[in-house]
Design a protein around this motif. Structure first.
Motif, PDB file in Angstrom:
ATOM      1  N   VAL A  40      10.725  -3.092  -1.509  1.00  0.00           N
ATOM      2  CA  VAL A  40       9.873  -3.273  -2.716  1.00  0.00           C
ATOM      3  C   VAL A  40       9.588  -4.556  -3.113  1.00  0.00           C
ATOM      4  CG1 VAL A  40       9.485  -2.443  -5.149  1.00  0.00           C
ATOM      5  CG2 VAL A  40      10.450  -0.828  -3.854  1.00  0.00           C
ATOM      6  N   ALA A  41      10.468  -5.550  -3.146  1.00  0.00           N
ATOM      7  CA  ALA A  41      10.151  -6.917  -3.528  1.00  0.00           C
ATOM      8  C   ALA A  41       9.375  -7.698  -2.499  1.00  0.00           C
ATOM      9  CB  ALA A  41      11.577  -7.468  -3.607  1.00  0.00           C
ATOM     10  N   ILE A  42       9.336  -7.138  -1.449  1.00  0.00           N
ATOM     11  CA  ILE A  42       8.556  -7.902  -0.260  1.00  0.00           C
ATOM     12  C   ILE A  42       7.179  -7.231  -0.327  1.00  0.00           C
ATOM     13  CG2 ILE A  42       8.160  -7.976   2.250  1.00  0.00           C
ATOM     14  CD1 ILE A  42      11.282  -8.020   2.531  1.00  0.00           C
ATOM     15  N   ILE A  43       6.949  -5.945  -0.416  1.00  0.00           N
ATOM     16  CA  ILE A  43       5.964  -4.960  -0.510  1.00  0.00           C
ATOM     17  C   ILE A  43       4.989  -5.414  -1.637  1.00  0.00           C
ATOM     18  CG2 ILE A  43       4.912  -2.590  -0.680  1.00  0.00           C
ATOM     19  CD1 ILE A  43       7.080  -1.569   1.026  1.00  0.00           C
ATOM     20  N   GLN A  44       5.674  -5.357  -2.875  1.00  0.00           N
ATOM     21  CA  GLN A  44       4.726  -5.868  -4.029  1.00  0.00           C
ATOM     22  C   GLN A  44       4.162  -7.209  -4.285  1.00  0.00           C
ATOM     23  OE1 GLN A  44       3.541  -3.501  -6.400  1.00  0.00           O
ATOM     24  NE2 GLN A  44       4.641  -2.126  -5.027  1.00  0.00           N
ATOM     25  N   SER A  45       5.154  -8.021  -3.443  1.00  0.00           N
ATOM     26  CA  SER A  45       4.574  -9.556  -3.348  1.00  0.00           C
ATOM     27  C   SER A  45       3.329  -9.621  -2.513  1.00  0.00           C
ATOM     28  CB  SER A  45       5.498 -10.522  -3.140  1.00  0.00           C
ATOM     29  OG  SER A  45       6.267 -10.097  -1.927  1.00  0.00           O
ATOM     30  N   TYR A  46       3.494  -8.534  -1.418  1.00  0.00           N
ATOM     31  CA  TYR A  46       2.356  -8.718  -0.517  1.00  0.00           C
ATOM     32  C   TYR A  46       1.172  -8.022  -1.070  1.00  0.00           C
ATOM     33  CZ  TYR A  46      -0.246  -7.400   3.792  1.00  0.00           C
ATOM     34  OH  TYR A  46      -1.052  -7.400   5.002  1.00  0.00           O
ATOM     35  N   VAL A  47       1.192  -6.963  -1.906  1.00  0.00           N
ATOM     36  CA  VAL A  47       0.332  -6.068  -2.331  1.00  0.00           C
ATOM     37  C   VAL A  47      -0.651  -6.988  -3.471  1.00  0.00           C
ATOM     38  CG1 VAL A  47      -0.352  -4.108  -3.717  1.00  0.00           C
ATOM     39  CG2 VAL A  47       1.122  -3.807  -1.905  1.00  0.00           C
ATOM     40  N   ILE A  48       0.031  -7.685  -4.151  1.00  0.00           N
ATOM     41  CA  ILE A  48      -0.685  -8.629  -5.235  1.00  0.00           C
ATOM     42  C   ILE A  48      -1.352  -9.554  -4.756  1.00  0.00           C
ATOM     43  CG2 ILE A  48       1.272 -10.244  -5.848  1.00  0.00           C
ATOM     44  CD1 ILE A  48       0.459  -9.840  -8.624  1.00  0.00           C
ATOM     45  N   ALA A  49      -0.871 -10.370  -3.455  1.00  0.00           N
ATOM     46  CA  ALA A  49      -1.470 -11.342  -2.818  1.00  0.00           C
ATOM     47  C   ALA A  49      -2.879 -10.816  -1.924  1.00  0.00           C
ATOM     48  CB  ALA A  49      -0.690 -11.748  -1.990  1.00  0.00           C
ATOM     49  N   ILE A  50      -2.672  -9.559  -1.539  1.00  0.00           N
ATOM     50  CA  ILE A  50      -3.840  -8.850  -0.574  1.00  0.00           C
ATOM     51  C   ILE A  50      -4.795  -8.560  -1.667  1.00  0.00           C
ATOM     52  CG2 ILE A  50      -4.305  -6.894   0.544  1.00  0.00           C
ATOM     53  CD1 ILE A  50      -3.343  -8.833   2.664  1.00  0.00           C
ATOM     54  N   LEU A  51      -4.576  -7.836  -2.629  1.00  0.00           N
ATOM     55  CA  LEU A  51      -5.632  -7.312  -3.602  1.00  0.00           C
ATOM     56  C   LEU A  51      -6.198  -8.445  -4.134  1.00  0.00           C
ATOM     57  CD1 LEU A  51      -3.806  -4.391  -5.455  1.00  0.00           C
ATOM     58  CD2 LEU A  51      -5.686  -4.353  -3.824  1.00  0.00           C
ATOM     59  N   SER A  52      -5.637  -9.667  -4.472  1.00  0.00           N
ATOM     60  CA  SER A  52      -6.310 -10.901  -5.051  1.00  0.00           C
ATOM     61  C   SER A  52      -7.211 -11.333  -4.114  1.00  0.00           C
ATOM     62  CB  SER A  52      -5.302 -11.767  -5.439  1.00  0.00           C
ATOM     63  OG  SER A  52      -4.539 -11.350  -6.421  1.00  0.00           O
ATOM     64  N   THR A  53      -6.692 -11.407  -2.797  1.00  0.00           N
ATOM     65  CA  THR A  53      -7.749 -11.898  -1.632  1.00  0.00           C
ATOM     66  C   THR A  53      -8.799 -10.870  -1.578  1.00  0.00           C
ATOM     67  OG1 THR A  53      -5.738 -12.631  -0.509  1.00  0.00           O
ATOM     68  CG2 THR A  53      -8.036 -12.480   0.653  1.00  0.00           C
ATOM     69  N   LEU A  54      -8.974  -9.778  -1.760  1.00  0.00           N
ATOM     70  CA  LEU A  54      -9.879  -8.652  -1.683  1.00  0.00           C
ATOM     71  C   LEU A  54     -10.818  -9.033  -2.896  1.00  0.00           C
ATOM     72  CD1 LEU A  54      -8.207  -5.352  -0.302  1.00  0.00           C
ATOM     73  CD2 LEU A  54      -9.587  -6.792   0.795  1.00  0.00           C
ATOM     74  N   TYR A  55     -10.375  -9.087  -3.857  1.00  0.00           N
ATOM     75  CA  TYR A  55     -11.228  -9.431  -5.190  1.00  0.00           C
ATOM     76  C   TYR A  55     -11.845 -10.624  -4.891  1.00  0.00           C
ATOM     77  CZ  TYR A  55      -8.396  -5.647  -7.282  1.00  0.00           C
ATOM     78  OH  TYR A  55      -7.740  -4.419  -7.926  1.00  0.00           O
ATOM     79  N   SER A  56     -11.351 -11.540  -4.308  1.00  0.00           N
ATOM     80  CA  SER A  56     -12.375 -13.106  -4.369  1.00  0.00           C
ATOM     81  C   SER A  56     -13.177 -12.801  -3.123  1.00  0.00           C
ATOM     82  CB  SER A  56     -10.948 -13.968  -3.943  1.00  0.00           C
ATOM     83  OG  SER A  56     -10.416 -13.699  -2.478  1.00  0.00           O
ATOM     84  N   SER A  57     -13.010 -11.942  -2.398  1.00  0.00           N
ATOM     85  CA  SER A  57     -14.010 -11.758  -1.259  1.00  0.00           C
ATOM     86  C   SER A  57     -15.168 -11.092  -1.877  1.00  0.00           C
ATOM     87  CB  SER A  57     -13.355 -11.179   0.020  1.00  0.00           C
ATOM     88  OG  SER A  57     -12.907  -9.596  -0.288  1.00  0.00           O
ATOM     89  N   GLU A  58     -15.209 -10.343  -2.672  1.00  0.00           N
ATOM     90  CA  GLU A  58     -16.369  -9.686  -3.287  1.00  0.00           C
ATOM     91  C   GLU A  58     -17.290 -10.294  -4.220  1.00  0.00           C
ATOM     92  OE1 GLU A  58     -14.708  -6.079  -5.636  1.00  0.00           O
ATOM     93  OE2 GLU A  58     -14.123  -5.421  -3.742  1.00  0.00           O
ATOM     94  N   VAL A  59     -17.011 -11.590  -4.248  1.00  0.00           N
ATOM     95  CA  VAL A  59     -17.832 -12.629  -5.252  1.00  0.00           C
ATOM     96  C   VAL A  59     -18.748 -13.021  -4.421  1.00  0.00           C
ATOM     97  CG1 VAL A  59     -15.823 -12.714  -6.949  1.00  0.00           C
ATOM     98  CG2 VAL A  59     -16.344 -14.585  -5.312  1.00  0.00           C
ATOM     99  N   ASN A  60     -18.808 -13.171  -3.157  1.00  0.00           N
ATOM    100  CA  ASN A  60     -19.938 -13.743  -2.277  1.00  0.00           C
ATOM    101  C   ASN A  60     -20.540 -12.657  -1.355  1.00  0.00           C
ATOM    102  OD1 ASN A  60     -19.775 -16.372  -3.288  1.00  0.00           O
ATOM    103  ND2 ASN A  60     -18.098 -16.975  -1.754  1.00  0.00           N
TER     104      ASN A  60
END
Length: 225
Positions: free
Chosen positions: A205-225
């Protein structure tokens, strides 16, 4: 005696009313073996392999928004959250990522920066993004309202997802360990086995949650352009 079950997660160690529990956020580097700083070595090569894989993953998600060094912030966030998640699995170490104070401090500034950049530089794209293609004219006001709400709650969902997942496993392990005093020898052996399995699950869970928060932040940043 604790006032409620969740008070075990409250920071309680302090000197002169300054909480010392949060120092655990900065001691992750002390757990790195000394040999890591000798190049090349197995620890460095293993961690470098992970960083390259993350870089390629984030680069793919960013698509046209990628530029040299743009994945560094997401890789750094992944590393920071991962270290703090794992530190919480050690006895007597404060789990900083199980508090909204830290998780909101990570997600809110990122989301705010993405929104400000998007509305100032690509306002037309941000307006278009609020209405999915093919939406009937009657439903457009509702879609704008729904998309606006979903955008506003994004930092909260990122923070609550990380916090809730870290608290849930630790709380379950704490509840199970508290029942050991009233068990016989065989039940204690079974309880230890369950705790070991839970510890393995929490490591995942420690690995998955750190990966999830990084991936979702990346997806949110890709939506602004």
């Amino acid at each position: 005696m604790m006032s409620n079950l969740f008070s075990i997660f409250d920071p309680s160690t302090n000197i002169f009313n300054l909480s010392l529990n949060w120092i655990s956020t900065f001691i992750g580097i002390l757990f790195i073996p000394y040999s890591f700083w000798l190049i090349p070595n197995r620890h460095f090569m293993f961690w470098n392999f992970i960083l390259i894989k993350l870089h390629n993953e984030f680069k793919t998600l960013l698509k046209n928004n990628y530029f040299y060094g743009s994945t560094l912030i997401f890789i750094s966030m992944f590393t920071f959250v991962l270290f703090n998640n794992f530190l919480g699995l050690f006895p007597y170490i404060f789990t900083s990522t199980s508090h909204l104070t830290l998780s909101l401090s990570i997600s809110l500034p990122l989301w705010l920066a993405f929104m400000i950049y998007g509305w100032l530089n690509n306002s037309q794209h941000m307006f278009i993004h609020m209405i999915p293609q093919g939406t009937p004219s009657v439903l457009m006001p509702f879609m704008v309202m729904i998309e606006t709400i979903s955008n506003i709650i994004r930092p909260g969902t990122l923070a609550v997802r990380l916090t809730a997942n870290m608290i849930a496993g630790h709380l379950l392990m704490t509840l199970l360990s508290g029942t050991g005093n009233n068990m016989n020898y065989y039940m204690i052996m079974f309880l230890v086995l369950i705790q070991i399995l839970l510890l393995i699950l929490e490591s995942a869970v420690a690995i998955i949650q750190s990966y999830v928060i990084a991936i979702l932040s990346t997806l949110y940043s890709s939506e602004v352009n």
